[in-house]
Design a protein around this motif. Sequence first.
Motif: not given
Length: 288
Positions: A50-55, A67-72, A78-79
């Motif tokens: 949430t705090d880093n800038e990236y596209d 790898e288990d879907g939570r980050v995804q 976050l779109g």
Amino acid sequence: MKIAVFMGGISSEREVSLNSGKAILESLLKQGYDAYGVDVNENNLISAFTDNEYDFAYLAFHGGFGEDGRVQGLLDMLGKAYTGSGATASGVAMDKVLTKKLVAAAGIKTPKSFENVKAIDSYPVVIKPALEGSSVGIYFCNNEDEAKKAVEALGDKKIVIEEMISGDELTVGVINGEGLGVLRIIPKNEFYDYESKYALGGSVHEYPAKIDKKAYDEALKNAVKVHEVLGLKGISRSDFLLKDNELYFLEVNTLPGMTKTSLIPDLATLKGYSYDDVVKIMVDTFKK
């Protein structure tokens, strides 16, 4: 387009993830991408995203929380576009029990499973965590006493108990539904354990695998089928055992290792892809 390579995480495969992430970042920079790395750890599990800038997020995680879907799922909210399979497919594929049921229903043979120690009708068996990879926490049990000790050692973890099959270790890479080829792993140790996977010289990678053509073609077909049945995207790597020309599916990895000793870079060469090509394909496939 700014790319953040997320690596590390909090699973037992953290060090491998860092190595994958560093190699991916090196490739991106060499190819001229605007990229940087983010080491995700217990202190920034949410803020890293949430705090880093990236596209665009290039995911280099292995194992739980990554790898288990939570980050995804978080990135979906976050779109943000990201590499690899979506949240649901990642979660299902990470669970060896669910995966085996879906794969078996699709007509692909898997080792015989047992619900618990009391249900085991023959030994030896393999007992392992259902939600981890990289040969972490695997027990080879020759009798009921060893099986009970293995289950106790794994504590509250969801587990898999299945017949132990001694045969050739095969792995098959798939990129966007295209089978790359079949690789035979010849470990220096008795089993394809953590050291065999990640130590330099820990195993020999024979690719293409020198096995019967029918078995080779079946492994390739089944890996593509697993990719499709589970609704995977990007790269997947399915592991099989071959015994007496019978093929048994073991598990699938939705974010396979991309270290210097990993299997996907080797398999990619069978289709003429370099390491850099694989990295570029992943970016081109998923960027918005």
